[in-house]
Each structure stands twice: as structure tokens, then as C-alpha cells.
Design a protein around this motif. Structure first.
Motif, PDB file in Angstrom:
ATOM      1  N   GLU A  77       0.818  -1.201   0.000  1.00 61.19           N
ATOM      2  CA  GLU A  77       0.000   0.000   0.000  1.00 61.19           C
ATOM      3  C   GLU A  77       0.857   1.258   0.000  1.00 61.19           C
ATOM      4  O   GLU A  77       0.499   2.271  -0.603  1.00 61.19           O
ATOM      5  N   VAL A  80       2.083   1.760  -3.637  1.00 59.48           N
ATOM      6  CA  VAL A  80       1.090   2.324  -4.565  1.00 59.48           C
ATOM      7  C   VAL A  80       1.230   3.841  -4.639  1.00 59.48           C
ATOM      8  O   VAL A  80       1.236   4.427  -5.728  1.00 59.48           O
ATOM      9  N   GLY A  81       1.355   4.501  -3.479  1.00 59.09           N
ATOM     10  CA  GLY A  81       1.503   5.953  -3.461  1.00 59.09           C
ATOM     11  C   GLY A  81       2.815   6.403  -4.067  1.00 59.09           C
ATOM     12  O   GLY A  81       2.865   7.396  -4.806  1.00 59.09           O
ATOM     13  N   GLU A  83       4.778   4.759  -6.311  1.00 60.51           N
ATOM     14  CA  GLU A  83       4.851   4.498  -7.747  1.00 60.51           C
ATOM     15  C   GLU A  83       3.939   5.432  -8.532  1.00 60.51           C
ATOM     16  O   GLU A  83       4.280   5.873  -9.635  1.00 60.51           O
ATOM     17  N   GLU A  84       2.778   5.760  -7.952  1.00 60.24           N
ATOM     18  CA  GLU A  84       1.814   6.600  -8.668  1.00 60.24           C
ATOM     19  C   GLU A  84       2.382   7.983  -8.931  1.00 60.24           C
ATOM     20  O   GLU A  84       2.303   8.504 -10.052  1.00 60.24           O
ATOM     21  N   VAL A  85       2.968   8.604  -7.897  1.00 56.01           N
ATOM     22  CA  VAL A  85       3.541   9.944  -8.066  1.00 56.01           C
ATOM     23  C   VAL A  85       4.773   9.879  -8.957  1.00 56.01           C
ATOM     24  O   VAL A  85       4.996  10.755  -9.805  1.00 56.01           O
ATOM     25  N   ARG A  87       5.390   7.751 -11.371  1.00 56.93           N
ATOM     26  CA  ARG A  87       4.971   7.542 -12.767  1.00 56.93           C
ATOM     27  C   ARG A  87       4.439   8.822 -13.389  1.00 56.93           C
ATOM     28  O   ARG A  87       4.719   9.119 -14.558  1.00 56.93           O
ATOM     29  N   LYS A  88       3.669   9.595 -12.619  1.00 59.01           N
ATOM     30  CA  LYS A  88       3.134  10.855 -13.136  1.00 59.01           C
ATOM     31  C   LYS A  88       4.247  11.831 -13.497  1.00 59.01           C
ATOM     32  O   LYS A  88       4.049  12.734 -14.327  1.00 59.01           O
ATOM     33  N   LYS A 298      -0.638   5.001   1.610  1.00 60.51           N
ATOM     34  CA  LYS A 298      -0.547   5.525   0.251  1.00 60.51           C
ATOM     35  C   LYS A 298      -0.201   7.010   0.262  1.00 60.51           C
ATOM     36  O   LYS A 298       0.655   7.473  -0.491  1.00 60.51           O
ATOM     37  N   GLU A 302       3.015   9.106  -1.208  1.00 63.91           N
ATOM     38  CA  GLU A 302       2.868  10.251  -2.118  1.00 63.91           C
ATOM     39  C   GLU A 302       3.642  11.459  -1.596  1.00 63.91           C
ATOM     40  O   GLU A 302       4.348  12.146  -2.357  1.00 63.91           O
TER      41      GLU A 302
END
Length: 342
Positions: A77, A80-81, A83-85, A87-88, A298, A302
Motif C-alpha cells: 500500500e 502504490v503511493g 509508484e503513482e507519483v 509515474r506521473k 498511500k 505520495e
């Protein structure tokens, strides 16, 4: 007069690193900043090649991530935070599993330096002065998630206040009428999540004038099997303890405790209530579903990446041993019952 990258940066009122990104990796720069820098380049009549010759650092657009164990439920979990930031912002994440080993942590830092990552996120294990020397040689920003620094090297951290979160969890149980509350704690040698959560448990009992009994406390390493075994040990003393609730320092241990109770024919929450710490997705999959104190994993991921990117973008970004505490909250589900006074 020969113009340098710093002259371009000063004219555009941005950092040299930003100019570098506009030229080499424009996809990592916001549209407004990219336009401003490009207009300055055009206005001053510089060619990208002339500016590129002034660059001294090669970027790999990679973030290094050191975790204590990829099999730990909480890691998924948090990741997820992160990798998301990443990737953006068109960044890749290079993962290193330290396997709960201090030696492997130092090995991981060396590994990430060899792979020329642009920055590092370090999770869970406390940073002591033993790491100061190697951190100073990395020459890239490092940000901490779910831990903090006890050394002298400046490292900003993002985490919940584990003491206050544990205090609030036990206070919640007390507000539900529980007076005999046991705990399945992490090891007291763990000064991040072990000792602090245990201290919060004791403080909540003291605040309500409830006696603290060492017999009502057992210990484990935050995993499912530790919770199972610790609950079994508490049950061996149940004729004395008469516990109506157990607070576990992790959701994994809480679910392990509930499995032990189920195997012994003890009902949750009718006979003993159980509360966890983390709010992992598995809390919604257990029977009964687990009441817990949530740390927003998450969101912490981030925050850590966002701050790391700022440090990578602008070397003047302040990094110190400050802690950014992220808010925790109680998530009520089915594993805690209300005791009504006779």
C-alpha cells in the motif's frame, strides 16, 4: 562573454536543475515553467547544446526505494503511493529489499548509488548515526517514510505519530467500556513502531486510571504468525488477566490473534474484542472485519516522493531532521464490541 546554465536559470528565475530538465527531459517539467524557460533560451539566443555543455550531473530519472521486506503487507500500500507519483513525473522506481537486516540496508544504499539513482526513499528502519558516513557519500537527496532519523545527517521524514495513534486506539477501546485490555506489541528494540506504540498503550491506560499489567502484554515482529503465538500466550494467562479486548501493534498481528481465537473456539468480538494498527486492505477481508487505527500508507508514499522530487528539482530545497506527521484515524468495523455497564 560565455553564458552558463546558471545565467539562464537566473534570467528565468528558476533553478539550474529546472533548465536542465527543460532541455533534456521536458516531460518532467510543468507546462508553464517549460514555456518560461524556453522563451528565456530563445530570447537570450542560447542553443540547447551550449547549455548542455554546462551540465555537470547526469540524470537517470530513477528513484531508489529501500524497504525492510517486500512480503510485508504494508509495503504494497505504501508502494502504490510512491509508484503513482513517480509515474506521473516520468520517474522509474528501483526497489531494494533490505530483508530486515542493517547490513543489507548499507548494501542497498551502495547498490543504489552504483545505479546512479537521482534520489532515495528509505522506509521503516530507524536511521542512526551509523549511517551518516555512507549517506554523506551518496550525493543525492534521501527522504524517509514511516521512520525518522536519529543521526546527524539531515533527513526529512513522513510518518504518523505512532505514540498518539496507539494512545487513541486504546482510548477508543476504553470508550467502548473495556477495562481489561491486553496488547500484542512489536519489539521494544524497535524505537519507531515497537516502543512508541507500547508507550501509547500504557499512557492511555494510565490516563483512565486502569492498572498496567506486564502479564497482559506479549510481543512479536508485526507478522501474522507472531500475532497468533502472542495471542496463544495471552490465553494461557486469561484466567488471571480476564481480558475483554486486545490491541495489536499491526493489522497482521491482529488478524493472527483473531485466527488463534477462532481456533480456540473464542468468539470475536463477543468474547474478546481485537483492534489493529495500519488499516491494510486485509482488514476488510477478515471475519469479522477488523477495527483498526489507520495510518494512510498511500498518502505517506505520495508525500515522500513529492518532497523528494522537489529536492531533486531544486538543490536549495531545505532538508533537515524535521518530521511531517500525517494524520491517523480510527476505522470502525466489526471486531470491537461495546460493553454496557451492569
Amino acid at each position: 562573454m560565455k553564458i552558463t546554465i546558471r545565467d539562464v536559470a537566473n534570467a528565468a528565475n528558476v533553478s539550474p536543475a529546472t533548465v536542465s530538465r527543460v532541455i533534456n527531459t521536458p516531460e518532467l517539467v510543468g507546462e508553464e515553467t517549460k514555456v518560461k524557460v524556453q522563451e528565456t533560451i530563445d530570447k537570450l539566443g542560447f542553443s540547447p547544446n551550449a547549455i548542455a555543455r554546462g551540465l555537470s550531473v547526469q540524470k537517470t530519472n530513477t528513484i531508489g526505494l529501500i524497504v525492510p521486506g517486500i512480503s510485508d503487507f504494508f509495503f504494497n500500500e505504501l508502494y502504490v503511493g510512491i509508484e503513482e507519483v513517480a509515474r506521473k513525473n516520468n520517474m522509474k522506481v528501483l526497489l531494494f529489499d533490505s530483508q530486515h537486516s542493517e547490513y543489507r540496508v548499507q548494501e542497498g544504499l551502495t547498490f543504489l548509488k552504483q545505479h546512479q539513482v537521482d534520489g532515495i526513499i528509505f522506509t521503516s528502519r530507524p536511521i542512526t548515526s551509523d549511517y551518516d558516513a555512507i549517506l554523506s557519500r551518496l550525493d543525492v537527496p534521501v527522504v524517509l517514510a514511516l521512520t525518522q532519523s536519529y543521526g546527524t545527517y539531515p533527513l526529512k521524514s513522513f510518518r504518523v505519530d505512532d505514540y498518539k495513534a496507539a494512545y487513541d486506539a486504546v482510548s477508543y477501546l476504553i470508550s467502548r467500556g473495556h477495562q481489561r485490555i491486553g496488547m500484542i506489541s512489536g519489539p521494544t528494540t524497535d524505537i519507531i513502531a515497537g516502543k512508541t506504540r507500547l508507550t501509547g498503550y500504557k499512557a492511555a491506560l494510565q490516563q483512565s486510571s486502569i492498572p498496567i499489567s506486564d502479564e497482559a502484554i506479549e510481543y512479536g515482529e508485526f507478522r501474522f504468525e507472531d500475532g497468533y503465538r502472542a495471542m496463544a500466550r495471552l490465553l494461557e494467562k486469561q484466567s488471571t488477566n480476564k481480558l475483554t479486548a486486545v490491541f495489536a501493534a499491526s493489522d497482521e498481528m491482529a488478524i493472527g490473534a483473531m485466527r488463534c481465537l477462532h481456533d480456540k473456539g473464542i468468539r470475536v468480538p463477543d468474547d474478546i474484542s481485537v483492534m489493529g494498527f495500519d488499516d491494510l486492505r486485509i482488514c476488510q477481508m477478515s471475519t469479522p472485519t477488523l477495527t483498526t487505527v489507520a495510518q494512510p500508507l498511500k498518502q505517506i508514499g505520495e508525500f515522500a516522493v513529492s518532497h523528494l522530487l522537489k529536492c531533486m528539482e531544486d538543490e536549495s530545497t531545505s532538508i533537515d531532521n524535521s518530521i511531517h506527521y500525517v494524520s491517523h484515524h480510527i476505522v470502525e468495523r466489526e471486531s470491537v464490541r461495546i460493553i454496557v455497564p451492569d
